[in-house]
Design an enzyme around this catalytic site. Structure first.
Site, short mmCIF file in Angstrom:
data_model
loop_
_atom_site.label_atom_id
_atom_site.label_comp_id
_atom_site.label_asym_id
_atom_site.label_seq_id
_atom_site.Cartn_x
_atom_site.Cartn_y
_atom_site.Cartn_z
N HIS A 305 0.85 -1.18 0.00
CA HIS A 305 0.00 0.00 0.00
C HIS A 305 0.88 1.23 0.00
CE1 HIS A 305 -3.14 2.83 1.23
NE2 HIS A 305 -3.98 1.92 0.79
N ASP A 362 -7.98 -5.32 0.20
CA ASP A 362 -8.47 -6.13 -0.92
C ASP A 362 -8.06 -7.59 -0.83
OD1 ASP A 362 -9.79 -4.11 -2.25
OD2 ASP A 362 -7.93 -3.36 -3.09
N1 ACO Z 1 4.15 -7.64 -4.69
C1 ACO Z 1 5.51 -7.61 -4.87
N2 ACO Z 1 6.27 -6.51 -4.73
C2 ACO Z 1 5.65 -5.36 -4.43
C3 ACO Z 1 4.25 -5.30 -4.23
C4 ACO Z 1 3.50 -6.50 -4.36
N3 ACO Z 1 2.18 -6.50 -4.20
N4 ACO Z 1 3.89 -4.03 -3.92
C5 ACO Z 1 5.02 -3.31 -3.94
N5 ACO Z 1 6.09 -4.12 -4.24
C6 ACO Z 1 7.50 -3.70 -4.30
C7 ACO Z 1 7.79 -2.95 -5.60
O1 ACO Z 1 8.26 -3.83 -6.61
C8 ACO Z 1 8.84 -1.96 -5.16
O2 ACO Z 1 10.06 -2.64 -5.13
P1 ACO Z 1 11.43 -1.82 -5.45
O3 ACO Z 1 11.54 -0.77 -4.39
O4 ACO Z 1 12.49 -2.88 -5.37
O5 ACO Z 1 11.25 -1.25 -6.83
C9 ACO Z 1 8.46 -1.62 -3.72
O6 ACO Z 1 7.71 -2.76 -3.25
C10 ACO Z 1 7.59 -0.37 -3.60
O7 ACO Z 1 6.48 -0.49 -4.49
P2 ACO Z 1 5.87 0.72 -5.31
O8 ACO Z 1 5.07 0.18 -6.45
O9 ACO Z 1 6.95 1.71 -5.61
O10 ACO Z 1 4.92 1.34 -4.19
P3 ACO Z 1 3.66 2.24 -4.45
O11 ACO Z 1 3.39 2.93 -3.17
O12 ACO Z 1 3.83 3.07 -5.66
O13 ACO Z 1 2.51 1.17 -4.78
C11 ACO Z 1 0.70 -0.31 -4.63
C12 ACO Z 1 1.53 0.76 -3.92
C13 ACO Z 1 0.24 0.19 -6.01
C14 ACO Z 1 -0.56 -0.59 -3.80
C15 ACO Z 1 1.55 -1.59 -4.77
O14 ACO Z 1 1.93 -2.08 -3.50
C16 ACO Z 1 0.84 -2.68 -5.57
O15 ACO Z 1 0.88 -2.69 -6.81
N6 ACO Z 1 0.14 -3.65 -4.85
C17 ACO Z 1 -0.65 -4.65 -5.52
C18 ACO Z 1 -1.98 -4.06 -5.97
C19 ACO Z 1 -2.90 -3.81 -4.80
O16 ACO Z 1 -3.09 -4.65 -3.94
N7 ACO Z 1 -3.55 -2.64 -4.82
C20 ACO Z 1 -4.55 -2.27 -3.82
C21 ACO Z 1 -4.11 -1.10 -3.02
S1 ACO Z 1 -5.29 -0.78 -1.74
C22 ACO Z 1 -6.59 -0.01 -2.49
O17 ACO Z 1 -6.49 0.61 -3.51
C23 ACO Z 1 -7.87 -0.17 -1.88
#
Ligand code: ACO
Length: 427
Positions: A305, A362
């Site tokens: 998140h 979620d």
């Molecule tokens: N699985 C594996 N790795 C992940 C995940 C995941 N679900 N989420 C983040 N990471 C990693 C990224 O690869 C990144 O790694 P790095 O630093 O080596 O590049 C690091 O963690 C940070 O991730 P970002 O994408 O930069 O974080 P951001 O804050 O932009 O994204 C997000 C947050 C979009 C929710 C992300 O965690 C994600 O895509 N999760 C899966 C989708 C999801 O569950 N979304 C629901 C969010 S809650 C809602 O909207 C109600």
């Protein structure tokens, strides 16, 4: 503590006020920055930017805290109802008995849709995604309810807010009915907000529909958990759309479009699809490895998140609710076992620990919605239904804010500098 921040740029020094909220990080007020320095700030994804002042919802992502008007989400999920939480979000205080009764009656009286809107549905393909229908139909509401679109009039704003909250279950249920080829079911105002939605979704005119109180309570709780979440992507979209003076129906349609994405509200659908794809606990390690592999675009859906760097408090309630519903309905689902084991394995894996990736709201919501009988394509539509109150509360707050301006970010331009047009025969 200093109440100003110093900036040195191009050999000049500037002071910017530091503002404090009631709780949470201070903010540096840079509103005069461009006028004084001729420079912008650069913050794609708004990771360090507070876009507005708000008194509705507070999140402490490090501690896993979520408060609506000061009340912890866990307490609201346990003791409140979606109607009461909606009143709280809109009005700032918990209602007394009369206020709650009046509010519930008002919402109940707005549940029907203009009859002509039913013909609108028939223009969609039967296999249209419910979110595609929601975007279209909610946007179209402004063509049907002109009498509440003067955003400068607080009475219009209130009526349009009530209409949106009240009509969203009808709109979502009709999207479902259309997709399965069943007749639309009109609202029954003797039922609760959530009971009514269940009947409009699962009832048929040929049979009497009995609302299961356990399912009704569980779904009502899911609605509470999704009601608002501060300045997330879809809420910011609603605010940005509204900042131009667009009518509330158009703004909420914009919010629905943003929510649809798999990185936001679409994650509940994606999370359940992922759990089904994993299928059995023995396949979990393979998927965890894929999620960690930088060359593989796969992510654990329902994990991570932007704000929570701790357990999402909504996920805690959601996990409990799955257990309650399974026990009450005497059902089980192997994907719940996969979800529990996946969570445990990920939370013990150094990659997820180091990046502070925890289950979000979620992760478990799909399991429970599926047990209730909703197809995965309806999951995000349910999220939109519940989030509508948050969107309208935030939209109202913005319109009433004297500091409100049209939202207009700037950019770091990296394209061509000025050059002369080349005629076609010379290229
Ligand atoms: N699985 C594996 N790795 C992940 C995940 C995941 N679900 N989420 C983040 N990471 C990693 C990224 O690869 C990144 O790694 P790095 O630093 O080596 O590049 C690091 O963690 C940070 O991730 P970002 O994408 O930069 O974080 P951001 O804050 O932009 O994204 C997000 C947050 C979009 C929710 C992300 O965690 C994600 O895509 N999760 C899966 C989708 C999801 O569950 N979304 C629901 C969010 S809650 C809602 O909207 C109600």
């Amino acid at each position: 503590m200093s109440n100003s921040a110093k900036l040195s740029t191009h050999g000049d020094d500037y002071d910017y006020p530091v503002l404090s909220g009631s709780v949470g990080p201070d903010v540096i007020d840079i509103r005069k920055l461009y006028a004084q320095t001729g420079q912008f700030t650069f913050d794609p994804g708004f990771t360090s930017t507070a876009s507005c002042e708000s008194a509705i919802t507070y999140i402490d992502g490090d501690e896993g805290v979520l408060l609506h008007r000061g009340y912890p989400i866990g307490q609201l999920a346990e003791h409140s109802s979606f109607m009461e939480t909606s009143y709280l979000l809109l009005n700032g205080e918990l209602p007394d008995k009369d206020q709650l009764g009046d509010f519930t009656r008002t919402i109940t009286r707005h549940t029907m849709l203009h009859e002509q809107l039913a013909t609108f549905y028939r223009g969609f393909r039967r296999d249209a995604h419910p979110m595609a229908i929601m975007c279209g139909v909610v946007g179209a509401l402004s063509a049907f309810y002109h009498d509440s679109t003067d955003i400068a009039d607080p009475v219009h704003r209130r009526i349009s807010s009530h209409r949106l909250i009240a009509k969203m279950p009808t709109i979502a249920a009709m999207a479902y009915k259309y997709s399965v080829g069943q007749p639309f079911v009109y609202p029954d105002n003797s039922l609760s907000y959530t009971g009514n939605f269940l009947r409009m979704t699962f009832g048929v005119p040929a049979e009497k529909y009995e609302v299961n109180p356990v399912v009704e309570r569980a779904l009502d709780r899911i609605f509470i958990l999704h009601a608002d979440h501060e300045q997330n992507a879809s809420t910011s979209t609603v605010r940005l759309a509204g900042s131009s003076g667009a009518n509330p129906f158009a703004c909420i349609a914009a919010g629905i479009a943003c929510l649809w994405g798999p990185a936001h509200g679409g994650a509940n659908e994606a999370a359940l699809n992922m759990l089904h794809e994993i299928g059995t606990p023995d396949r979990i390690p393979h998927f965890i490895e894929r999620a960690k592999d930088k060359n593989d675009p796969f992510r654990l859906m329902g994990f991570g998140h932007r704000v929570y760097k701790n357990y999402d408090p909504r996920a805690t309630v959601m996990q409990q609710t799955v257990r309650e519903v399974f026990a009450a309905l005497k059902v089980s689902d192997p994907v719940f076992e996969v979800a529990l084991q996946l969570e445990e394995m990920a939370l013990n894996d150094p990659y997820f620990i180091e990046k502070k990736l925890f289950p979000n709201v979620d992760f478990y919501s799909g399991v429970i919605l599926s047990a209730i009988g909703f197809p995965t394509t309806m999951f995000t539509a349910l999220f939109a239904l519940a989030r509508t109150v948050g969107w309208v509360a935030q939209w109202n707050e913005m319109i009433s804010d004297p500091a409100q301006k049209i939202g207009r970010p700037r950019q770091l331009y990296t394209g061509h500098t000025e050059r002369n047009y080349v005629p076609l025969d010379k290229r």
